[in-house]
Design a protein around this motif. Structure first.
Motif, PDB file in Angstrom:
ATOM      1  N   GLU A  24       9.657  12.906   2.429  1.00  0.00           N
ATOM      2  CA  GLU A  24       8.303  13.383   2.737  1.00  0.00           C
ATOM      3  C   GLU A  24       7.328  12.213   2.801  1.00  0.00           C
ATOM      4  O   GLU A  24       6.521  12.096   3.731  1.00  0.00           O
ATOM      5  N   LYS A  60       3.980   8.527   5.705  1.00  0.00           N
ATOM      6  CA  LYS A  60       3.465   7.159   5.901  1.00  0.00           C
ATOM      7  C   LYS A  60       3.757   6.645   7.306  1.00  0.00           C
ATOM      8  O   LYS A  60       2.960   5.888   7.865  1.00  0.00           O
ATOM      9  N   ARG A 108       3.899   8.456  10.016  1.00  0.00           N
ATOM     10  CA  ARG A 108       2.905   9.089  10.873  1.00  0.00           C
ATOM     11  C   ARG A 108       1.543   8.433  10.704  1.00  0.00           C
ATOM     12  O   ARG A 108       0.810   8.212  11.666  1.00  0.00           O
ATOM     13  N   GLU A 109       1.223   8.097   9.472  1.00  0.00           N
ATOM     14  CA  GLU A 109      -0.093   7.496   9.211  1.00  0.00           C
ATOM     15  C   GLU A 109      -0.211   6.102   9.830  1.00  0.00           C
ATOM     16  O   GLU A 109      -1.214   5.778  10.464  1.00  0.00           O
ATOM     17  N   TRP A 110       0.811   5.273   9.642  1.00  0.00           N
ATOM     18  CA  TRP A 110       0.697   3.873  10.082  1.00  0.00           C
ATOM     19  C   TRP A 110       0.937   3.707  11.580  1.00  0.00           C
ATOM     20  O   TRP A 110       0.376   2.816  12.204  1.00  0.00           O
ATOM     21  N   LEU A 118       0.830  -1.213   0.000  1.00  0.00           N
ATOM     22  CA  LEU A 118       0.000   0.000   0.000  1.00  0.00           C
ATOM     23  C   LEU A 118       0.856   1.251   0.000  1.00  0.00           C
ATOM     24  O   LEU A 118       0.579   2.197  -0.741  1.00  0.00           O
ATOM     25  N   ILE A 119       1.896   1.274   0.795  1.00  0.00           N
ATOM     26  CA  ILE A 119       2.684   2.510   0.833  1.00  0.00           C
ATOM     27  C   ILE A 119       3.558   2.620  -0.414  1.00  0.00           C
ATOM     28  O   ILE A 119       3.786   3.707  -0.924  1.00  0.00           O
ATOM     29  N   VAL A 123      -0.667   9.515  14.668  1.00  0.00           N
ATOM     30  CA  VAL A 123      -0.070  10.819  14.960  1.00  0.00           C
ATOM     31  C   VAL A 123       0.334  10.968  16.423  1.00  0.00           C
ATOM     32  O   VAL A 123       1.254  11.721  16.740  1.00  0.00           O
ATOM     33  N   ASP A 124      -0.314  10.252  17.328  1.00  0.00           N
ATOM     34  CA  ASP A 124       0.008  10.420  18.744  1.00  0.00           C
ATOM     35  C   ASP A 124       1.057   9.420  19.250  1.00  0.00           C
ATOM     36  O   ASP A 124       1.356   9.383  20.440  1.00  0.00           O
ATOM     37  N   GLU A 184       1.603   4.245  -3.117  1.00  0.00           N
ATOM     38  CA  GLU A 184       1.511   5.702  -3.034  1.00  0.00           C
ATOM     39  C   GLU A 184       2.798   6.365  -3.523  1.00  0.00           C
ATOM     40  O   GLU A 184       2.761   7.359  -4.261  1.00  0.00           O
TER      41      GLU A 184
END
Lengths: 691, 691
Positions: free
Chosen positions: B442, B447, B449-451, B277-278, B454-455, B281
Motif C-alpha cells: 500500500e 508513494k 503515485r505521489e512521486w 522522505l518515503i 497521478v496522471d 513515512e
C-alpha cells in the motif's frame, strides 16, 4: 561580501530586486495603480482599492470576502474544515453531508473562530526604530516587542471590537500599525460535501486542471444578529473570460523573497529537511491510525489533509531551491543589489556578511528551537506535534507567568493588546480526541529525542527515564484540560492556581518551560536579533536602490495582487485556463479520491456541463491567500482563490511569471452548487442571483 | 570542464585523489603492505593476507570470520536477525530469549541463507573492455553483462559448490573474476537476547560509546556435517589495548568516493530526499502498526530496525553532503585531479563534462527507476516497498521470461551463473506476514503515485482505477506465493506455467513488467551506460595520475582496512576508545531501549565490570562491513565490526581521519556472554578459551 564571485553572473530581473509585470503582494497603501492599469488594461483607482480593502476579511489563517449586506462572507471550504470538524461527530458528520442550513437561524457558531476587517494603516517606523537604538541581541528584540505592545495598546485600548497590530514590513524596513474591526461570533452558513471541495485529494492538490468546489460561506454576527455590511463585493455569477484582469485581495502568510542566498541555503539544507522528514513520519502514523476503524478515519481526516498540504508545499519549495535555473536567477538578483549597494555604501557595513556569519548558528539551533518552541518564522514544525492539550497547558502556564509582569516586559504574544485573542482561543469549545493527542505527543517526543540526540540535556528534561509512548499516554489520559471550564478556572486563577494545579499536563508544561524559554532566548539573541538588524540595513538599501517599486515579504497581513486569467504551457505544467463540470464527470473514476460527492453526483442532470468550475490566474499568491476574493476590474467578486500549482510553490522565494498560477474556484461554480446541488435558495437570493 | 572555476581552490588531500594514512578499503590483491606496516608499526606479510582472506566469510549482505576448525563463524547478531525472525514465532521468540543450543545437534538451519569464502582472484579487464568496444547505450551494458556471464560460466560451470562473479572495480577501471567456495547450509549456533545486542536501540545506533553485544555464531555445514575449516582465526579473549593495530576484513557494500561533485549533487538533491522522505513515512506506518498489539509488535520489529538503520545512515550522509568543510575538501580533491588530467590529456575527452551532462536526466529518471525497478546503485529505495510476495512474483515472471533466452541475452541477474542463487532464495522456507506485506505494498503504491504523479502512464498501469489500499489488500489476500511449493511449481513450470497462472500476484507482476522494463531500459541507455563510459575514462586517468595508491569504491566484495584503537575528541563526538560492562550498568534506565536484557542482567554478579564490551577503531568501514572480523597484527580475532558513528557516514563519499570510527564488539565481551551469561560451554571450549 562576495561581489567578486558574483559580479560575472548575468543580471536577470528578479524578485530580490524590483518587481515587474504581475509580480507583487502589495500593501494597500503602496499599490502600483498606474503599473497595474498599464499591465492589465484596466482603470482602477483609489476608491476601488478602498472598497476592496473594506470588503476583504481575515479569517484565522485564511482570507475571505464580504458578499452581501448582511455579513455573508465567502471563503474556502478548507478554511472552515476545522469548524466543520468541531461541529461534527462520527454520527452527524457535516464533512460528509455538507452543512446546509435552510435559514439563518440554523447557522452554527464556529468554536473559537473570529474574523476581522482592516480599517486603518498608519506608519510607526520612527517609534520602532528609536526603541531599538543602541541595543543588541535579546535586549534589542525585547525593547522592540515592548514598544509594539505599547503602540497597540495606545491605539486600541480595551475595545474588544477592534484589534491593533504593529506589522514589520520589508523585514524591518517599515513598521505599520494596522487597525482591524473584529468579529468574535462567526457562524457557518454553508459548506459543501467535503469531497466536492477536495475532489482529487492530495493527488490533485497543488495542481491544475482542478475540479474542486473549495468554497464555503460564513456569516459575521454581533450581539446575536448578522452584522450590517453595506460595503461588500457584488456577486458576479457569469462565466469568466480568458485573458481578463483579476485582482486577489487576501492575507498571504509568509514569503522569504528578501532573504539572502545564504539564508536560503539554511532553509534548503536544514529547515526543510527537518520539517519534511518528521512530517512524513507523522503522516505515516496517522495514515495507519486512520485505517484502524471508522472513528479513527473520522478523527484523522482533518489532520491528515492539513499535514499533506504542508508537506506537498514543502516538496514544491525544495524543488525550487535545488532548481539551478531558478537559483541562478535569484543569485543574479542578489548580485545586482550587491553592486548597487557597494556603489552607494563603499566600505560601509556588510549586511550580507553579517547574515552569512549567522547561518552556522541558525543551522545548529534550528532543531531545538523548532521542536521546543516553534515559531522561527522559517519552518513549519510546531511544538508538541500540534497537541491541543499541550498548547492549552503552555498557554495557561506562560499566560500566568507573563501576566504577573508589566505588559512591556512580557513575551510579546502575551502583551495586553493580544490577551483577548489568547483568551478566546483558550476558552473555545472544541472537541479533543485523546488518541490523536497521544499520537502527536508520542511522535513529537520521539522526534525531539532523535534530532537532539538522547544525551541532550533538553531531552533529559522532556523525558527523564520515561519513554515517548509511556509519557504521552499518561499525560493524555490524566489531564482535564479538554474541559473549557477547567481551562477558564486556571486562567482566571492566575499564577497561584497554575502552580497549585495537580493536572499532569500543567505540571509537565511547567517542568519543560525553562528549557524551552532558554532555547528561545538563545535563538533570539544569536539568530533573530542580528538577523533583524542586518535585514533592516538591507531594507533601507533596497529602498535606496529600487525606490518603492519593491513590495514587502508576505506577513499574513492584507495584500493586493493582480494578474490575468491564463493557462500554462511550461514542461510539467500544461493546461488551459478553465475547467468545467463536464471535465469533472470525465475525471471521476468512482474510487477515492476521484469519486464525485454523492449530492453533487445526484445533481448531474441539473448542472450545465459547460459551467466553469475552476480557473488559473497569474496572480501572486501563497498559503494564507486561501479564500481570497478574486475580483474583476469592476470590483465584482468572480471567485475565491484556493490553491496554486506545485511549480508555483517557488514563489516563497521569488515570483516566476512563467510558472506562477493561482487556482481559483469561480462564483459560477459556487452558484451552481448553491442553486442546483445544495438547495441553498435563501443564499442565492441574498447574493442577488436571478433564479 | 570547470578547471577555471576550481583552479583557485586549495588543494587538500582527499579520497578523490590518492589515499593517505588509514584510509582505504583495499582489495587483497593490491593491499599496501609496506604503508600499513609503516603507519601501524606492524610486520604483516603476504602469508598474513592469505590466511585472513581464507578465514573471511561473506554472509548475505554481511561479513563474518571463521573461528574454529569445525566451521564455526562469528558475525553480528543483527546479521542473523532475519534468520532468528524466520525461526521464531510469537510463542517461541528467539529474539527475546536468545538462541542457545546446548550442542551442535540443536543448531538450526537459517532458511535461504548461504555463506562463501573468496578463494581466487584473476584479472579479466581486457575481455570486458573488448566486449564493449564501439558500443553505446544499452547495447554497451548488455554486451558487457553478457561477457561477464560467459566468464562466470566458463570459470565455475555447473559446480554448485563454487560461485564466480565478475567484479567491476574503480567504476570500470578494472574487472576481476572472483571465485568463491560456497556453503548453502548455514546453521545458527548462538544468538544473544536481541536486547543485549541492540541496547540503546535506534538512539544509540551509529554512535559511541556503545554497550552492545552485537555478535552471534553460525556454523557452515555440508552433507549434514560441520565443514572442516583448518584455516581460521585464533580466538583472543584478552582485553584490547588503546593504540594497537587492527585489521578489519569484510565486504563493505557500496561507497561513492570516486563520483564527481555533479554526481554527488544528484545524490544530495534527488536520491537522498526521495529515499529518506518515503522511508520516514513507512517508518511511521510501521511504528503505529507495531503499537496495535503484541503480535504486530513481533512482526514489525525486524522491519523497523532495518528501516531505522538505513534511515539514520541516510541522515549521516546528508549531513556530509551539506557540510561546507567536507564538500570543499572533496572539491579540492577533484580540482587536483582535473589539473593533472588536463596536463596529461590537453584537449582530449572531458569525462567531467559528460557526467555533468547526464545529471539532469538522472534526476528526472531516478524516481521511476527507484520505485519501479530499484537497483540504481545510488539509493536505497526498493521496488514494491520490499514486499516479499511481490519479489517472488517478479522473480518467477522474469525468471520464466529470461530463461527462455540464451544466457548472454538475459537480464544479467538471470544469467546461468546466477540461477542457483536465485533459486535458493526463491525456494527458501520463510514466514510471510500478510499484514506487513499489505502495509508495504500500500505504501509503495501510494508513494509511487505521489512521486510520479497521478496522471503518469506508469501509475495508470500500476493502479488503473484501483486504490493503493484496495489493490494491496486484494493481492496479499488472494496470492498463494507464500507457499514454497507453489513457487517451486511455477519456477519449474517455466513460462507456460507462469502465463497460465491465475495467482493474482503473478498476474499483477506480469501486468506491470513491461513498464518496469521500459524504465530500466531508459535508465541503462541514458544514465548507466554513459556513466560507465565516462567513469572508465576517469578510472584510467586516475591510475595515470596517482598510480596504484588508489583503491576502488566498495562493491560488496572482500576488502581489508587497517587502523588504530582510538577514541575521538571532535565536536559532537567525544569519547574514549573502550566501553565496559560497568558502563552498561550505569547507562541502563530500566526503560526501553535502555533496559538491560533479562539474562544479561541476571548474570551481572558473574561478570567482570572492567571487561571491555565495545571499542572504537579508525578503520575504514561501511554498511556490509557488519560482522567483519577485527584482527590484531598476529592474525588473531579480537572482535567483530558492527557499526560506525553517525559522523562516519560521510565515508560513503570520503574517508575523514578526524571523525572516522568503526565500532567493534570485542571477543572479550563475546567470551563473557558465552561463558557467564548464556552457558554456551561447548562453544567456549571449541574456541579454546581457558575456563
Amino acid at each position: 561580501m562576495r561581489l567578486a564571485l558574483l559580479a560575472s553572473a548575468a543580471v536577470l530581473a528578479f524578485a530580490a530586486s524590483s518587481a515587474r509585470a504581475e509580480e507583487g503582494m502589495w500593501t494597500f497603501d503602496n499599490f502600483p495603480i498606474a503599473r497595474a492599469n498599464q499591465t492589465l488594461g484596466t482603470n482602477i483607482d483609489q476608491a476601488f482599492l478602498d472598497r476592496v480593502r473594506l470588503s476583504s476579511v481575515k479569517f484565522g489563517g485564511c482570507s475571505a470576502g464580504v458578499v452581501s449586506g448582511q455579513g455573508l462572507v465567502m471563503t474556502n471550504n478548507h478554511c472552515v474544515a476545522t469548524c466543520v470538524a468541531n461541529l461534527s461527530t462520527p454520527q452527524v458528520n457535516y464533512a460528509e453531508t455538507g452543512f446546509t442550513p435552510k435559514s439563518r437561524e440554523e447557522e452554527l457558531k464556529c468554536p473559537g473562530a473570529s474574523a476581522e476587517i482592516l480599517t486603518d494603516i498608519s506608519d510607526v517606523t520612527e517609534r520602532m526604530r528609536k526603541a531599538g537604538e543602541g541595543l543588541e541581541g535579546q535586549a534589542f528584540t525585547q525593547a522592540r516587542d515592548a514598544e509594539a505592545g505599547r503602540i497597540e495598546t495606545e491605539a486600541c485600548g480595551d475595545d474588544a471590537k477592534v484589534r491593533c497590530q504593529v506589522v514589520s514590513l520589508y523585514r524591518g524596513g517599515q513598521f505599520k500599525l494596522y487597525k482591524f474591526r473584529k468579529y468574535d461570533d462567526v457562524r457557518l452558513a454553508w459548506a459543501p460535501e467535503d469531497r466536492a471541495a477536495t475532489f482529487g485529494g492530495d493527488l490533485d492538490n497543488f495542481s491544475f486542471p482542478r475540479f474542486a468546489i473549495d468554497a464555503a460561506f460564513i456569516r459575521l454576527y454581533e450581539d446575536g444578529r448578522p452584522v450590517e455590511t453595506p460595503i461588500h463585493f457584488a456577486w458576479n455569477a457569469d462565466k469568466p473570460t480568458e485573458g481578463e484582469a483579476v485582482f486577489v485581495s487576501g492575507n498571504p502568510g509568509a514569503t522569504q523573497r528578501l532573504l539572502t542566498m545564504d539564508q536560503l541555503a539554511t532553509i534548503r539544507d536544514v529547515v526543510l529537511p527537518l520539517d519534511q522528514l518528521i512530517a512524513s513520519e507523522l503522516r505515516g502514523r496517522l495514515i495507519r491510525y486512520s485505517e484502524e476503524g471508522e472513528e479513527q478515519a473520522f478523527i484523522a481526516m482533518d489532520p491528515i489533509v492539513g499535514l499533506e498540504n504542508t508537506y506537498k508545499r514543502g516538496r514544491g519549495r525544495m524543488a525550487a531551491l535545488i532548481d539551478p535555473g531558478f537559483m541562478t536567477a535569484k543569485a543574479a538578483g542578489e548580485a545586482d543589489f550587491m553592486q548597487r549597494y557597494a556603489a552607494a555604501n563603499g566600505d560601509g557595513p556588510d549586511p550580507w556578511g553579517a547574515l552569512e556569519a549567522i547561518q552556522p548558528t541558525a543551522r545548529e539551533l534550528y532543531p531545538a528551537m523548532a521542536l521546543l518552541e516553534g515559531g522561527t518564522g522559517l519552518g513549519t514544525t510546531s511544538v508538541a506535534g500540534g497537541s491541543q492539550l499541550f498548547a492549552y497547558a503552555r498557554t495557561l502556564v506562560r499566560g500566568a507567568q507573563e501576566r504577573a509582569k508589566p505588559s512591556d516586559q512580557r513575551l510579546p504574544e502575551f502583551a495586553d493588546s493580544r490577551l483577548s485573542g489568547v483568551q478566546s482561543r483558550l476558552f473555545a469549545e472544541r472537541p479533543t480526541y485523546p488518541e490523536l493527542e497521544q499520537i502527536r505527543l508520542e511522535w513529537w517526543l520521539s522526534k525531539t529525542r532523535e534530532w537532539l540526540t538522547v544525551d541532550n540535556p533538553y531531552v533529559a528534561t522532556l523525558l527523564g527515564k520515561d519513554s515517548p509512548e509511556g509519557l504521552s499516554a499518561r499525560l493524555v489520559e490524566s489531564t482535564k484540560l479538554a474541559d473549557p471550564a477547567v481551562r477558564r478556572a486556571l486562567w482566571e486563577g492566575g499564577l497561584a492556581a497554575v502552580q497549585a494545579s495537580t493536572d499532569p499536563m500543567i505540571r509537565y508544561a511547567l517542568a519543560v518551560d525553562a528549557d524551552a524559554r532558554a532555547v528561545r532566548a538563545e535563538w533570539e539573541e544569536k539568530v533573530q536579533a542580528p538577523t533583524d538588524r542586518a535585514s533592516e540595513e538591507l531594507a533601507t538599501a533596497r529602498f535606496a536602490a529600487y525606490g518603492d517599486s519593491v513590495y514587502p515579504d508576505a506577513t499574513g497581513t492584507l495584500r493586493l495582487t493582480y494578474g490575468l486569467v491564463e493557462g500554462s504551457d511550461v514542461p510539467g505544467q500544461r493546461f488551459s485556463a478553465f475547467t468545467t463540470f463536464a471535465g469533472l464527470w470525465d475525471r471521476a473514476t468512482g474510487a477515492e479520491p476521484f469519486a464525485v460527492a454523492p449530492k453533487l453526483l445526484a445533481a448531474k442532470d441539473r448542472i450545465d456541463p459547460n459551467a466553469v468550475m475552476d480557473m488559473a490566474v497569474s496572480t501572486d499568491t501563497i498559503g494564507g491567500s486561501s479564500g481570497s476574493p478574486a475580483i474583476n476590474a469592476r470590483g465584482q467578486i468572480i471567485g475565491a482563490n484556493f490553491d496554486s500549482t506545485v511549480l508555483t510553490q517557488r514563489n516563497a522565494y521569488g515570483y516566476d511569471r512563467a510558472v506562477n498560477r493561482s487556482v481559483i474556484v469561480t462564483t459560477q461554480a459556487v452558484t451552481v452548487a448553491l442553486r442546483d446541488v445544495y438547495g441553498m435558495d435563501h443564499l442565492v437570493e441574498e447574493l442577488g442571483v436571478s433564479q
